[in-house]
Design an enzyme around this catalytic site. Structure first.
Site, PDB file in Angstrom:
ATOM      1  N   ILE A  97     -13.926 -68.641   4.705  1.00 22.34           N
ATOM      2  CA  ILE A  97     -14.007 -69.689   3.683  1.00 22.34           C
ATOM      3  C   ILE A  97     -12.701 -70.478   3.688  1.00 22.34           C
ATOM      4  O   ILE A  97     -11.619 -69.907   3.556  1.00 22.34           O
ATOM      5  CB  ILE A  97     -14.307 -69.074   2.302  1.00 22.34           C
ATOM      6  N   LEU A  98     -12.832 -71.776   3.887  1.00 24.25           N
ATOM      7  CA  LEU A  98     -11.645 -72.630   3.950  1.00 24.25           C
ATOM      8  C   LEU A  98     -11.129 -72.912   2.532  1.00 24.25           C
ATOM      9  O   LEU A  98     -11.916 -73.017   1.584  1.00 24.25           O
ATOM     10  CB  LEU A  98     -11.983 -73.939   4.663  1.00 24.25           C
ATOM     11  N   ASN A 112     -21.271 -78.392   7.657  1.00 18.44           N
ATOM     12  CA  ASN A 112     -21.611 -76.996   7.947  1.00 18.44           C
ATOM     13  C   ASN A 112     -23.118 -76.871   8.126  1.00 18.44           C
ATOM     14  O   ASN A 112     -23.885 -77.639   7.545  1.00 18.44           O
ATOM     15  CB  ASN A 112     -21.166 -76.118   6.770  1.00 18.44           C
ATOM     16  N   HIS A 114     -26.190 -74.181   7.499  1.00 20.77           N
ATOM     17  CA  HIS A 114     -26.464 -72.972   6.714  1.00 20.77           C
ATOM     18  C   HIS A 114     -27.931 -72.584   6.889  1.00 20.77           C
ATOM     19  O   HIS A 114     -28.815 -73.433   6.792  1.00 20.77           O
ATOM     20  CB  HIS A 114     -26.159 -73.249   5.234  1.00 20.77           C
ATOM     21  N   GLU A 179     -32.260 -75.011  13.757  1.00 22.91           N
ATOM     22  CA  GLU A 179     -30.855 -75.399  13.569  1.00 22.91           C
ATOM     23  C   GLU A 179     -30.338 -76.196  14.756  1.00 22.91           C
ATOM     24  O   GLU A 179     -29.590 -77.158  14.605  1.00 22.91           O
ATOM     25  CB  GLU A 179     -29.974 -74.147  13.401  1.00 22.91           C
TER      26      GLU A 179
HETATM   27  C1  GRF Z   1     -26.444 -69.741  12.140  1.00 20.09           C
HETATM   28  O1  GRF Z   1     -27.618 -69.197  11.618  1.00 20.09           O
HETATM   29  C2  GRF Z   1     -25.755 -70.599  11.116  1.00 20.09           C
HETATM   30  O2  GRF Z   1     -26.639 -71.275  10.289  1.00 20.09           O
HETATM   31  C3  GRF Z   1     -24.974 -69.608  10.331  1.00 20.09           C
HETATM   32  O3  GRF Z   1     -24.525 -68.663  11.275  1.00 20.09           O
HETATM   33  C4  GRF Z   1     -25.398 -68.671  12.409  1.00 20.09           C
HETATM   34  C5  GRF Z   1     -24.547 -68.969  13.592  1.00 20.09           C
HETATM   35  O4  GRF Z   1     -25.228 -68.886  14.809  1.00 20.09           O
HETATM   36  N1  GRF Z   1     -23.958 -70.248   9.548  1.00 20.09           N
HETATM   37  P1  GRF Z   1     -24.503 -69.356  16.140  1.00 20.09           P
HETATM   38  O5  GRF Z   1     -23.125 -68.683  16.171  1.00 20.09           O
HETATM   39  O6  GRF Z   1     -24.395 -70.842  16.139  1.00 20.09           O
HETATM   40  O7  GRF Z   1     -25.386 -68.841  17.251  1.00 20.09           O
END
Ligand code: GRF
Length: 192
Positions: A97-98, A112, A114, A179
């Site tokens: 956490i920054l 970020n 999430h 993602e």
């Molecule tokens: C992802 O699910 C991201 O949303 C979360 O941590 C995971 C990281 O995955 N914050 P990676 O290191 O990008 O494979």
């Protein structure tokens, strides 16, 4: 966020702690023609983060900072960001956490990813929570980073349907796939 003017790319740093699959996608994205960013620096909070392999492969400069003393780590990170003229930061699986002070210095320039449909499930174990609550949908969010954890303005979200067969592992896998598209798309949204 200012618009991108001319052919110059926005110098970006990606912060990681683990697998780095989002980092990998961001590096690929930074090489396509329409991208607004160049990735010039990778910061890891762990020396053994698997994701560092992508820094090696792409020959992007990498630095490791253990956060045992956050103040010192952040001070040194700020120095290296300045030295490399970094203007934008993407947190991608960064598990630290920054501080308020750090975030203030890059106000509005840190985003970020999430793994939940924020504002639902801030913090850790998001997929476990979605399964436990029998949610119909799960998903991911890209948002601006503020000093309040996982609470900054949302840039983009994507969702998937949770099936009866799903458990937290299968859900994590499906959401991660989303993602990988959501992060580049969010950056395009910000800068276009
Ligand atoms: C992802 O699910 C991201 O949303 C979360 O941590 C995971 C990281 O995955 N914050 P990676 O290191 O990008 O494979």
């Amino acid at each position: 966020m200012e618009k991108l003017i001319g052919p110059k790319k926005i110098k970006t740093a990606v912060f990681i702690s683990g697998e780095g699959s989002n980092l990998n996608k961001l590096i690929k994205f930074s090489k396509i023609k329409k991208t607004p960013i160049s990735i010039n620096l990778i910061i890891s909070s762990k020396a053994k983060a698997k994701g560092l392999i992508y820094a090696n492969q792409s020959k992007i400069k990498k630095k490791i900072f253990d956060f045992k003393n956050r103040n010192i780590a952040e001070k040194n990170i700020l120095k290296i960001l300045k030295k490399n003229k970094i203007k934008f930061i993407c947190l991608a699986g960064f598990m630290k956490i920054l501080s308020k002070n750090f975030i203030k210095k890059f106000n509005g320039k840190i985003i970020n990813i999430h793994p939940s449909l924020l504002p639902k499930y801030k913090g850790l174990n998001t997929h476990e929570k979605a399964i436990k609550n029998k949610d119909k949908f799960a998903g991911c969010t890209v948002h601006y980073v503020t000093s309040k954890l996982d609470s900054g303005k949302i840039i983009l979200q994507d969702k998937i349907r949770v099936t009866k067969k799903d458990n937290s592992t299968s859900l994590a896998k499906k959401v991660l796939k989303k993602e990988h598209k959501l992060y580049p798309n969010s950056i395009l949204k910000i800068f276009s």
